[in-house]
Design an enzyme around this catalytic site. Sequence first.
Site, short mmCIF file in Angstrom:
data_model
loop_
_atom_site.label_atom_id
_atom_site.label_comp_id
_atom_site.label_asym_id
_atom_site.label_seq_id
_atom_site.Cartn_x
_atom_site.Cartn_y
_atom_site.Cartn_z
N PRO A 144 0.84 -1.20 0.00
CA PRO A 144 0.00 0.00 0.00
C PRO A 144 0.87 1.25 0.00
O PRO A 144 1.78 1.38 0.82
CB PRO A 144 -0.77 -0.12 1.32
N GLY A 154 0.39 5.51 -0.32
CA GLY A 154 -0.58 6.61 -0.39
C GLY A 154 -0.31 7.52 -1.57
O GLY A 154 0.81 7.56 -2.10
N LYS A 165 0.45 -5.37 9.25
CA LYS A 165 1.66 -4.82 8.60
C LYS A 165 2.42 -3.91 9.55
O LYS A 165 1.83 -2.96 10.10
CB LYS A 165 1.25 -4.06 7.34
N HIS A 167 8.13 -0.02 7.46
CA HIS A 167 7.48 1.02 6.67
C HIS A 167 8.48 1.65 5.68
O HIS A 167 8.43 2.84 5.39
CB HIS A 167 6.90 2.09 7.60
N ARG A 203 10.50 4.66 7.03
CA ARG A 203 9.79 5.95 7.06
C ARG A 203 9.21 6.26 8.42
O ARG A 203 8.60 7.30 8.61
CB ARG A 203 8.65 5.92 6.02
N GLY A 243 13.13 -2.34 1.39
CA GLY A 243 14.46 -2.46 0.81
C GLY A 243 14.55 -3.38 -0.41
O GLY A 243 15.63 -3.54 -0.97
N ILE A 244 13.44 -3.97 -0.82
CA ILE A 244 13.49 -4.91 -1.96
C ILE A 244 13.55 -4.11 -3.26
O ILE A 244 12.65 -3.32 -3.56
CB ILE A 244 12.25 -5.83 -1.95
C1 FNR Z 1 4.42 3.95 1.88
N1 FNR Z 1 4.02 2.96 2.77
C2 FNR Z 1 2.70 2.90 3.19
N2 FNR Z 1 2.28 1.88 4.00
C3 FNR Z 1 0.99 1.78 4.36
O1 FNR Z 1 0.63 0.82 5.06
N3 FNR Z 1 0.08 2.72 3.95
C4 FNR Z 1 0.43 3.78 3.18
O2 FNR Z 1 -0.41 4.60 2.81
C5 FNR Z 1 1.79 3.90 2.80
N4 FNR Z 1 2.21 4.95 2.04
C6 FNR Z 1 3.50 4.98 1.54
C7 FNR Z 1 3.87 5.99 0.67
C8 FNR Z 1 5.14 5.97 0.07
C9 FNR Z 1 5.51 7.04 -0.91
C10 FNR Z 1 6.05 4.92 0.39
C11 FNR Z 1 7.41 4.85 -0.26
C12 FNR Z 1 5.68 3.95 1.28
C13 FNR Z 1 4.96 1.87 3.13
C14 FNR Z 1 4.91 0.75 2.09
O3 FNR Z 1 3.69 0.06 2.15
C15 FNR Z 1 6.03 -0.28 2.31
O4 FNR Z 1 6.01 -0.76 3.62
C16 FNR Z 1 7.42 0.30 2.01
O5 FNR Z 1 7.40 1.12 0.87
C17 FNR Z 1 8.41 -0.84 1.80
O6 FNR Z 1 9.71 -0.37 1.67
P1 FNR Z 1 10.43 -0.13 0.24
O7 FNR Z 1 10.26 -1.37 -0.57
O8 FNR Z 1 9.75 1.04 -0.37
O9 FNR Z 1 11.84 0.15 0.63
#
Ligand code: FNR
Length: 381
Positions: free
Chosen positions: A77, A79, A251, A275, A278, A308-309
């Site tokens: 997911p 956003g 998650k 995350h 983040r 990190g993938i």
């Molecule tokens: C996210 N992630 C995220 N997770 C979630 O549960 N709801 C969300 O709305 C968001 N939004 C979001 C925005 C952006 C721009 C990023 C990059 C990430 C986290 C996402 O689901 C996931 O856990 C990470 O992106 C995994 O890490 P990598 O593969 O991006 O390094």
Amino acid sequence: MIIASANDYRKAAKRRVPPFMFHYADGGSYAEQTLARNVSDLSNIALRQRVLKDMSNLNTEIELFGEKLSMPVALAPVGALGMYARRGEVQAAKAADKKGVPFTLSTVSICPIEEVAPAINRPMWFQLYVLKDRGFMKNALERAKAAGCSTLVFTVDMPTPGARYRDMHSGMSGPYKEIRRILQGATHPFWAWDVGIKGKPHSLGNVSKYMGKEIGLDDYIGWLTQNFDPSISWKDLEWIREFWDGPMVIKGILDPEDAKDAVRFGADGIVVSNHGGRQLDGVLSSAKALPSIADAVKGDIKILADSGIRNGLDVVRMIALGADACMLGRAFVYALGAAGQAGVENMFDIFNKEMRVAMTLTSNQKISDITREALVDLSKI
Ligand code: FNR
């Protein structure tokens, strides 16, 4: 520019996507140490080359929550995809559908559930945050169910948002008037007029649907930032179960004790995740957290992993460390920002080819064959 690997999409996205949106995806929280470790810890894991075992019947398919996946991958997911490409959620979902893997719609999407779910043939997954406004949560769950969503991804690592210094510098976070100023200067019509800027309210995803009216981006962000709920506890899981009887995946698990609790509270799966670096900077990378979690709960619950993938070899590494499947985050956001649906489709093809080579040269014919035997135990060298 030539796109050979999924990483090339990062460079392409940097050129195409407005800087504050590129950095929103590319960045992490605080000093971005966990973000960096997610990538470096994974790529430092040595695969164990094995040869001469007839790998001519390679198969990357798996079954997960009763669904057939062409490879052990789902889109995480994310956003605001609709700000990376026009109606970005629909474009990414169509790419995943075409390649035979699930797409997960974020709570904070630009396109609402009702727009994305009917655009694809396979059931969509839906991600939910815990928000103070439980009315919103209940409404979102009911709408997800009505739209035929199959799996709920319940994100638990956002009781409070981590500070993202890069976003402060780029103008993505901070006073709304600053965001509005940046958006008003936007020159990218393909996304700009879709998200209610230039003072014109627009239909913004699941929040507009809930409120029953069009809202502007600043109202949306304002609503969201006030709504993260630090009171979130395992009790909320029981509450959600009243409205959701399908598979539920928690998650944001990074510790074996929390993984055991997820089993105890009846979750169907977990996503080992920080995350994408983040949230809390300084925590373990997913690759380092995964083995002890797998030791604690493998077989009791489905284990997904993300953070990190960046290529198909990383997917094989995560499976070898104990994951049943992986989620892709930034890898597909860059591809979407650079080239829309076609970019995401191509990213899947690149990942699949990389996985096949890694499986062939570690002598693993199917996903369930991949174990820690596929890795070199560096501590013994
Ligand atoms: C996210 N992630 C995220 N997770 C979630 O549960 N709801 C969300 O709305 C968001 N939004 C979001 C925005 C952006 C721009 C990023 C990059 C990430 C986290 C996402 O689901 C996931 O856990 C990470 O992106 C995994 O890490 P990598 O593969 O991006 O390094």
